[in-house]
Design a protein around this motif. Structure first.
Motif, mmCIF file in Angstrom:
data_model
loop_
_atom_site.group_PDB
_atom_site.id
_atom_site.type_symbol
_atom_site.label_atom_id
_atom_site.label_comp_id
_atom_site.label_asym_id
_atom_site.label_seq_id
_atom_site.Cartn_x
_atom_site.Cartn_y
_atom_site.Cartn_z
ATOM 1 N N ALA A 1 -13.329 -10.441 4.169
ATOM 2 C CA ALA A 1 -12.081 -10.799 3.497
ATOM 3 C C ALA A 1 -11.660 -12.214 3.881
ATOM 4 O O ALA A 1 -11.851 -12.645 5.014
ATOM 5 C CB ALA A 1 -10.987 -9.808 3.884
ATOM 6 N N ALA A 2 -11.098 -12.933 2.912
ATOM 7 C CA ALA A 2 -10.599 -14.273 3.174
ATOM 8 C C ALA A 2 -9.214 -14.166 3.793
ATOM 9 O O ALA A 2 -8.291 -13.665 3.174
ATOM 10 C CB ALA A 2 -10.537 -15.074 1.876
ATOM 11 N N MET A 3 -9.108 -14.605 5.041
ATOM 12 C CA MET A 3 -7.816 -14.503 5.707
ATOM 13 C C MET A 3 -7.695 -15.575 6.768
ATOM 14 O O MET A 3 -8.687 -16.135 7.232
ATOM 15 C CB MET A 3 -7.631 -13.123 6.309
ATOM 16 N N ILE A 4 -6.480 -15.842 7.166
ATOM 17 C CA ILE A 4 -6.221 -16.858 8.173
ATOM 18 C C ILE A 4 -6.480 -16.297 9.567
ATOM 19 O O ILE A 4 -7.098 -16.937 10.392
ATOM 20 C CB ILE A 4 -4.772 -17.382 8.048
ATOM 21 N N GLY A 5 -6.006 -15.098 9.829
ATOM 22 C CA GLY A 5 -6.226 -14.468 11.126
ATOM 23 C C GLY A 5 -7.684 -14.090 11.304
ATOM 24 O O GLY A 5 -8.450 -13.945 10.361
ATOM 25 N N GLY A 6 -8.117 -13.893 12.534
ATOM 26 C CA GLY A 6 -9.514 -13.599 12.794
ATOM 27 C C GLY A 6 -9.902 -12.156 12.565
ATOM 28 O O GLY A 6 -11.061 -11.855 12.347
ATOM 29 N N SER A 7 -8.968 -11.239 12.591
ATOM 30 C CA SER A 7 -9.322 -9.836 12.441
ATOM 31 C C SER A 7 -8.355 -9.138 11.497
ATOM 32 O O SER A 7 -7.212 -9.534 11.348
ATOM 33 C CB SER A 7 -9.302 -9.135 13.805
ATOM 34 N N THR A 8 -8.857 -8.069 10.890
ATOM 35 C CA THR A 8 -8.042 -7.271 9.983
ATOM 36 C C THR A 8 -7.458 -6.092 10.745
ATOM 37 O O THR A 8 -8.138 -5.457 11.538
ATOM 38 C CB THR A 8 -8.909 -6.739 8.824
ATOM 39 N N ILE A 9 -6.199 -5.810 10.489
ATOM 40 C CA ILE A 9 -5.544 -4.665 11.116
ATOM 41 C C ILE A 9 -5.662 -3.491 10.151
ATOM 42 O O ILE A 9 -5.165 -3.536 9.035
ATOM 43 C CB ILE A 9 -4.061 -4.979 11.406
ATOM 44 N N SER A 10 -6.321 -2.439 10.573
ATOM 45 C CA SER A 10 -6.562 -1.300 9.691
ATOM 46 C C SER A 10 -5.348 -0.376 9.655
ATOM 47 O O SER A 10 -4.463 -0.441 10.503
ATOM 48 C CB SER A 10 -7.786 -0.522 10.160
ATOM 49 N N ALA A 11 -5.353 0.509 8.656
ATOM 50 C CA ALA A 11 -4.267 1.485 8.538
ATOM 51 C C ALA A 11 -4.284 2.462 9.713
ATOM 52 O O ALA A 11 -3.225 2.912 10.175
ATOM 53 C CB ALA A 11 -4.386 2.233 7.223
ATOM 54 N N LYS A 12 -5.473 2.781 10.217
ATOM 55 C CA LYS A 12 -5.570 3.682 11.356
ATOM 56 C C LYS A 12 -4.936 3.070 12.604
ATOM 57 O O LYS A 12 -4.243 3.754 13.356
ATOM 58 C CB LYS A 12 -7.042 4.014 11.625
ATOM 59 N N ALA A 13 -5.142 1.766 12.809
ATOM 60 C CA ALA A 13 -4.546 1.094 13.964
ATOM 61 C C ALA A 13 -3.024 1.054 13.847
ATOM 62 O O ALA A 13 -2.315 1.261 14.835
ATOM 63 C CB ALA A 13 -5.103 -0.315 14.094
ATOM 64 N N VAL A 14 -2.520 0.805 12.641
ATOM 65 C CA VAL A 14 -1.075 0.797 12.433
ATOM 66 C C VAL A 14 -0.494 2.181 12.718
ATOM 67 O O VAL A 14 0.522 2.325 13.402
ATOM 68 C CB VAL A 14 -0.735 0.341 10.995
ATOM 69 N N GLY A 15 -1.135 3.218 12.200
ATOM 70 C CA GLY A 15 -0.648 4.583 12.415
ATOM 71 C C GLY A 15 -0.680 5.003 13.870
ATOM 72 O O GLY A 15 0.258 5.638 14.363
ATOM 73 N N SER A 16 -1.767 4.646 14.574
ATOM 74 C CA SER A 16 -1.846 5.051 15.981
ATOM 75 C C SER A 16 -0.808 4.335 16.838
ATOM 76 O O SER A 16 -0.242 4.930 17.761
ATOM 77 C CB SER A 16 -3.259 4.797 16.522
ATOM 78 N N VAL A 17 -0.510 3.084 16.535
ATOM 79 C CA VAL A 17 0.528 2.380 17.297
ATOM 80 C C VAL A 17 1.907 2.937 16.955
ATOM 81 O O VAL A 17 2.746 3.129 17.846
ATOM 82 C CB VAL A 17 0.461 0.858 17.020
ATOM 83 N N LEU A 18 2.146 3.217 15.677
ATOM 84 C CA LEU A 18 3.468 3.721 15.287
ATOM 85 C C LEU A 18 3.762 5.086 15.889
ATOM 86 O O LEU A 18 4.903 5.371 16.259
ATOM 87 C CB LEU A 18 3.571 3.803 13.761
ATOM 88 N N PHE A 19 2.749 5.937 15.989
ATOM 89 C CA PHE A 19 3.009 7.295 16.456
ATOM 90 C C PHE A 19 2.669 7.513 17.917
ATOM 91 O O PHE A 19 2.657 8.648 18.381
ATOM 92 C CB PHE A 19 2.274 8.300 15.567
ATOM 93 N N THR A 20 2.395 6.449 18.672
ATOM 94 C CA THR A 20 2.263 6.573 20.125
ATOM 95 C C THR A 20 3.330 5.723 20.815
ATOM 96 O O THR A 20 4.214 6.255 21.467
ATOM 97 C CB THR A 20 0.857 6.135 20.595
ATOM 98 N N LYS A 21 3.273 4.426 20.605
ATOM 99 C CA LYS A 21 4.188 3.524 21.299
ATOM 100 C C LYS A 21 5.588 3.532 20.687
ATOM 101 O O LYS A 21 6.587 3.453 21.392
ATOM 102 C CB LYS A 21 3.603 2.109 21.274
ATOM 103 N N TYR A 22 5.659 3.636 19.372
ATOM 104 C CA TYR A 22 6.949 3.541 18.673
ATOM 105 C C TYR A 22 7.366 4.868 18.036
ATOM 106 O O TYR A 22 8.057 4.868 17.027
ATOM 107 C CB TYR A 22 6.881 2.453 17.595
ATOM 108 N N VAL A 23 6.993 5.977 18.611
ATOM 109 C CA VAL A 23 7.283 7.270 18.004
ATOM 110 C C VAL A 23 8.790 7.544 17.952
ATOM 111 O O VAL A 23 9.287 8.135 16.988
ATOM 112 C CB VAL A 23 6.514 8.406 18.713
ATOM 113 N N MET A 24 9.544 7.094 18.947
ATOM 114 C CA MET A 24 10.982 7.328 18.950
ATOM 115 C C MET A 24 11.661 6.541 17.827
ATOM 116 O O MET A 24 12.559 7.063 17.153
ATOM 117 C CB MET A 24 11.588 6.946 20.302
ATOM 118 N N LEU A 25 11.225 5.311 17.583
ATOM 119 C CA LEU A 25 11.793 4.526 16.489
ATOM 120 C C LEU A 25 11.467 5.152 15.136
ATOM 121 O O LEU A 25 12.300 5.130 14.216
ATOM 122 C CB LEU A 25 11.282 3.091 16.550
ATOM 123 N N ILE A 26 10.278 5.697 15.001
ATOM 124 C CA ILE A 26 9.888 6.369 13.755
ATOM 125 C C ILE A 26 10.761 7.602 13.534
ATOM 126 O O ILE A 26 11.214 7.866 12.411
ATOM 127 C CB ILE A 26 8.394 6.755 13.770
#
Length: 158
Positions: free
Chosen positions: A126-151
């Motif tokens: 993919a053409a992008m400025i950043g070096g890596s792509t953030i997948s949906a799985k990574a977003v979900g795992s961070v949201l429901f582990t580290k930020y579960v109370m905010l969710i």
């Protein structure tokens, strides 16, 4: 300036940023609510393109589906049902004017050219400025582990 011309991702980012800023200004300055909503849709599509270029395809897809798709269509239907604005005859005559279509068509052509350039670059990744792509799985795992109370608080508020 030369750095922008050598990097198509950076040129696409700045082009989409200019489209988003200009369309957002049109949202605020338009007197006709339908024109303002259509400019807002163009602005949201440009922001979704920026998310894709920055390496967040999940956020870009959510921007298109949720905001530009569902919520803006709901706004358009509400505005059309309320029938705000001028009489029908004057509205139909104004839609036939070339000046009404010039700016939205130009902004859409800029988005299409950037999209064509990003797809047609010939890279396998993919053409992008950043070096890596953030997948949906990574977003979900961070949201429901580290930020579960905010969710949970956001779910309670909703």
């Amino acid at each position: 300036m030369m750095n922008i011309l050598n990097s198509p991702e950076l040129a696409g980012f700045y082009a989409l940023a200019a489209v988003a800023i200009f369309a957002s200004l049109r949202v605020v300055t338009q007197a006709n609510p339908v024109h303002a909503i259509l400019s807002m849709i163009v602005s949201l599509l440009a922001i979704a393109g920026i998310f894709f270029i920055l390496g967040a395809p999940f956020a870009g897809a959510l921007e298109i589906v949720v905001y530009a798709g569902a919520i803006m269509v709901l706004f358009v239907f509400v505005i059309m049902m309320l029938n705000l604005g001028m009489r029908n005859e004057a509205r139909e005559e104004r839609w036939l004017d070339a000046g009404t279509w010039a700016i939205p068509t130009g902004l859409t052509i800029i988005i299409a050219v950037v999209l064509y350039a990003m797809i047609g670059m010939g890279h396998n990744e993919a053409a992008m400025i950043g070096g890596s792509t953030i997948s949906a799985k990574a977003v979900g795992s961070v949201l429901f582990t580290k930020y579960v109370m905010l969710i949970e608080v956001a779910a309670l508020l909703l």
